[in-house]
Design an enzyme around this catalytic site. Structure first.
Site, PDB file in Angstrom:
ATOM      1  N   ASN A   1     -36.386  76.177 -45.458  1.00 26.52           N
ATOM      2  CA  ASN A   1     -36.855  76.456 -46.821  1.00 26.52           C
ATOM      3  C   ASN A   1     -37.176  77.930 -47.012  1.00 26.52           C
ATOM      4  O   ASN A   1     -37.550  78.342 -48.099  1.00 26.52           O
ATOM      5  CB  ASN A   1     -38.076  75.591 -47.181  1.00 26.52           C
ATOM      6  CG  ASN A   1     -39.344  76.079 -46.512  1.00 26.52           C
ATOM      7  OD1 ASN A   1     -39.296  76.754 -45.486  1.00 26.52           O
ATOM      8  ND2 ASN A   1     -40.484  75.743 -47.075  1.00 26.52           N
ATOM      9  N   SER A  26     -34.515  75.647 -51.833  1.00 30.24           N
ATOM     10  CA  SER A  26     -34.898  74.265 -52.076  1.00 30.24           C
ATOM     11  C   SER A  26     -33.645  73.453 -52.342  1.00 30.24           C
ATOM     12  O   SER A  26     -32.519  73.937 -52.156  1.00 30.24           O
ATOM     13  CB  SER A  26     -35.928  74.199 -53.215  1.00 30.24           C
ATOM     14  OG  SER A  26     -36.530  72.910 -53.203  1.00 30.24           O
ATOM     15  N   LYS A  84     -31.129  73.244 -48.814  1.00 31.22           N
ATOM     16  CA  LYS A  84     -31.924  73.393 -47.590  1.00 31.22           C
ATOM     17  C   LYS A  84     -31.108  73.169 -46.312  1.00 31.22           C
ATOM     18  O   LYS A  84     -31.273  73.906 -45.345  1.00 31.22           O
ATOM     19  CB  LYS A  84     -33.095  72.398 -47.604  1.00 31.22           C
ATOM     20  CG  LYS A  84     -34.245  72.826 -48.496  1.00 31.22           C
ATOM     21  CD  LYS A  84     -35.379  71.828 -48.364  1.00 31.22           C
ATOM     22  CE  LYS A  84     -36.643  72.349 -48.982  1.00 31.22           C
ATOM     23  NZ  LYS A  84     -37.797  71.478 -48.758  1.00 31.22           N
ATOM     24  N   GLY A 102     -36.306  65.792 -46.138  1.00 31.92           N
ATOM     25  CA  GLY A 102     -36.585  67.186 -45.792  1.00 31.92           C
ATOM     26  C   GLY A 102     -38.051  67.431 -45.456  1.00 31.92           C
ATOM     27  O   GLY A 102     -38.364  68.001 -44.400  1.00 31.92           O
ATOM     28  N   ALA A 103     -38.952  67.000 -46.331  1.00 32.82           N
ATOM     29  CA  ALA A 103     -40.374  67.262 -46.112  1.00 32.82           C
ATOM     30  C   ALA A 103     -40.866  66.501 -44.888  1.00 32.82           C
ATOM     31  O   ALA A 103     -41.543  67.059 -44.011  1.00 32.82           O
ATOM     32  CB  ALA A 103     -41.177  66.849 -47.343  1.00 32.82           C
ATOM     33  N   ALA A 157     -38.231  60.227 -44.174  1.00 37.62           N
ATOM     34  CA  ALA A 157     -37.353  60.858 -43.186  1.00 37.62           C
ATOM     35  C   ALA A 157     -36.471  61.911 -43.848  1.00 37.62           C
ATOM     36  O   ALA A 157     -35.437  62.292 -43.318  1.00 37.62           O
ATOM     37  CB  ALA A 157     -36.490  59.796 -42.513  1.00 37.62           C
TER      38      ALA A 157
HETATM   39  P1  NAD Z   1     -35.837  63.719 -49.693  1.00 39.53           P
HETATM   40  O1  NAD Z   1     -34.988  63.230 -50.784  1.00 39.53           O
HETATM   41  O2  NAD Z   1     -35.285  64.667 -48.686  1.00 39.53           O
HETATM   42  O3  NAD Z   1     -36.417  62.433 -48.872  1.00 39.53           O
HETATM   43  C1  NAD Z   1     -36.943  61.309 -49.541  1.00 39.53           C
HETATM   44  C2  NAD Z   1     -37.478  60.309 -48.521  1.00 39.53           C
HETATM   45  O4  NAD Z   1     -38.173  59.276 -49.212  1.00 39.53           O
HETATM   46  C3  NAD Z   1     -36.374  59.596 -47.701  1.00 39.53           C
HETATM   47  O5  NAD Z   1     -36.878  59.345 -46.424  1.00 39.53           O
HETATM   48  C4  NAD Z   1     -36.180  58.285 -48.485  1.00 39.53           C
HETATM   49  O6  NAD Z   1     -35.700  57.260 -47.641  1.00 39.53           O
HETATM   50  C5  NAD Z   1     -37.603  58.002 -48.918  1.00 39.53           C
HETATM   51  N1  NAD Z   1     -37.688  57.204 -50.151  1.00 39.53           N
HETATM   52  C6  NAD Z   1     -37.136  57.493 -51.357  1.00 39.53           C
HETATM   53  N2  NAD Z   1     -37.469  56.555 -52.254  1.00 39.53           N
HETATM   54  C7  NAD Z   1     -38.242  55.652 -51.600  1.00 39.53           C
HETATM   55  C8  NAD Z   1     -38.892  54.444 -51.996  1.00 39.53           C
HETATM   56  N3  NAD Z   1     -38.795  53.970 -53.247  1.00 39.53           N
HETATM   57  N4  NAD Z   1     -39.618  53.770 -51.080  1.00 39.53           N
HETATM   58  C9  NAD Z   1     -39.714  54.232 -49.798  1.00 39.53           C
HETATM   59  N5  NAD Z   1     -39.108  55.367 -49.368  1.00 39.53           N
HETATM   60  C10 NAD Z   1     -38.389  56.057 -50.259  1.00 39.53           C
HETATM   61  O7  NAD Z   1     -37.132  64.341 -50.387  1.00 39.53           O
HETATM   62  P2  NAD Z   1     -38.134  65.446 -49.815  1.00 39.53           P
HETATM   63  O8  NAD Z   1     -37.665  66.800 -50.216  1.00 39.53           O
HETATM   64  O9  NAD Z   1     -38.409  65.182 -48.391  1.00 39.53           O
HETATM   65  O10 NAD Z   1     -39.425  65.134 -50.699  1.00 39.53           O
HETATM   66  C11 NAD Z   1     -40.210  63.969 -50.472  1.00 39.53           C
HETATM   67  C12 NAD Z   1     -41.531  64.099 -51.217  1.00 39.53           C
HETATM   68  O11 NAD Z   1     -42.276  65.189 -50.684  1.00 39.53           O
HETATM   69  C13 NAD Z   1     -41.359  64.389 -52.706  1.00 39.53           C
HETATM   70  O12 NAD Z   1     -42.315  63.635 -53.411  1.00 39.53           O
HETATM   71  C14 NAD Z   1     -41.668  65.855 -52.841  1.00 39.53           C
HETATM   72  O13 NAD Z   1     -42.241  66.156 -54.079  1.00 39.53           O
HETATM   73  C15 NAD Z   1     -42.696  66.033 -51.741  1.00 39.53           C
HETATM   74  N6  NAD Z   1     -42.748  67.406 -51.224  1.00 39.53           N
HETATM   75  C16 NAD Z   1     -43.933  68.035 -51.280  1.00 39.53           C
HETATM   76  C17 NAD Z   1     -44.045  69.324 -50.777  1.00 39.53           C
HETATM   77  C18 NAD Z   1     -45.378  70.025 -50.834  1.00 39.53           C
HETATM   78  O14 NAD Z   1     -45.437  71.214 -50.520  1.00 39.53           O
HETATM   79  N7  NAD Z   1     -46.442  69.340 -51.180  1.00 39.53           N
HETATM   80  C19 NAD Z   1     -42.933  69.979 -50.208  1.00 39.53           C
HETATM   81  C20 NAD Z   1     -41.717  69.287 -50.163  1.00 39.53           C
HETATM   82  C21 NAD Z   1     -41.635  67.990 -50.686  1.00 39.53           C
END
Ligand code: NAD
Length: 292
Positions: free
Chosen positions: A99, A74, A78, A141-142, A139
């Protein structure tokens, strides 16, 4: 699990599965995997290690040398871990991150199961996505993993919105790769373009929010301006699962959408990794009841 149960279960034959990230002590993954190992009588134990990019290379070398069967990765590892692995699956090649790592006799293969988790979560809620139009906000990781899996799994049209931050350029690269390698019609827009956002959501069947909006400390933040952007029947999945119902999901409920949080995505991404390491299906219904 009590202390006695652990000493009874862990023997000289027990195999290790790790999770390497920082910070990581809050993770639900150890409980999920260890309960599943116990339920199926599999001789593995899943343990978290605080590893960041300064110790990542040494950690991978050590895990390989110790013949550890596999591990989850994580943040912040990643993306950076891909340079230390032997193979990447097509999803991880396009996303540029993974992951999950599987160690087959010293050969390390990285993959990304977040997208699989999201697609299985849609299935679990009775949502068909093949041939449908999906909008994904985010855009990171998730989001990237979901976008690649959706395009590979037959989503007809994929519209990506992100604010113009550092992730936007990555999204452009990813959109280009998806256009080259899949039949999915992929578009990318600035999240600030509200007319376009309204138009794209109006014509979408599924909207997945993959930003941290709704999660602490952004509890009161929603990626879309107001509930009028949602229409009845739209499937709204928020990747956030704490809180269980984000402000976006409250709007979705009020607007007559089909809505659910990221718990099932979390469960199914873990189940996909579990299958790769052990060759067995995680008892997902049992684990869901136990954890959630
Ligand atoms: P990351 O930091 O890689 O990406 C964050 C994304 O959100 C970017 O595209 C960024 O531009 C955007 N962003 C951030 N703040 C913002 C705002 N205020 N308004 C609009 N866009 C905004 O994060 P990630 O690892 O991709 O995680 C994103 C979300 O997905 C988190 O909430 C995380 O908890 C969740 N997640 C859930 C799972 C699951 O299994 N359910 C797995 C991974 C991540």
């Amino acid at each position: 699990m009590g202390k006695l149960a652990i000493t009874e279960r862990i023997t000289g034959h027990t195999e290790l599965i790790a999770l390497i990230a920082y910070p990581i002590r809050h993770s639900m993954s150890p409980t999920m995997h260890n309960e599943a190992f116990k339920k199926l009588g599999l001789d593995y134990v899943y343990v978290c290690f605080e590893v960041d990019t300064t110790t990542l290379e040494d950690t991978v070398r050590g895990l390989r040398a110790m013949k550890v069967r596999g591990w989850n990765v994580s943040m912040p590892n990643k993306g950076p871990i891909t340079q230390y692995l032997d193979h990447l699956t097509p999803v991880s090649q396009i996303v540029g991150a993974c992951n999950t790592v599987v160690n087959d006799d010293g050969i390390l293969t990285g993959t990304s199961t977040d997208g699989i988790g999201a697609m299985r979560a849609l299935n679990a809620h009775g949502v068909t996505y093949t041939g449908k139009k999906m909008t994904v906000i985010g855009a990171g990781g998730a989001a990237s993993s979901i976008q690649v899996q959706a395009a590979l799994d037959g989503v007809r049209e994929l519209t990506i919105f992100n604010r113009k931050d550092a992730f936007y350029d990555q999204a452009e690269d990813l959109a280009d790769k998806l256009r080259e390698r899949t039949d999915c019609k992929v578009r990318l827009y600035d999240l600030a373009d509200c007319d376009c956002l309204r138009h794209e959501l109006d014509s979408s069947d599924i909207y997945i929010d993959a930003t941290p909006c709704g999660m602490h400390p952004l509890e009161n933040v929603v990626s879309i301006p107001d509930p009028s952007y949602l229409h009845p029947g739209l499937v709204v999945m928020d990747t956030v699962y704490a809180p269980r119902q984000t402000k976006l999901l409250k709007w979705a409920e009020q607007s007559g959408c089909v809505w659910f949080n990221g718990l099932d995505m979390m469960l199914y991404q873990g189940a996909a990794a579990f299958q790769l390491w052990t060759g067995k299906d995680m008892p997902v219904d049992y684990i869901r009841d136990l954890l959630f």
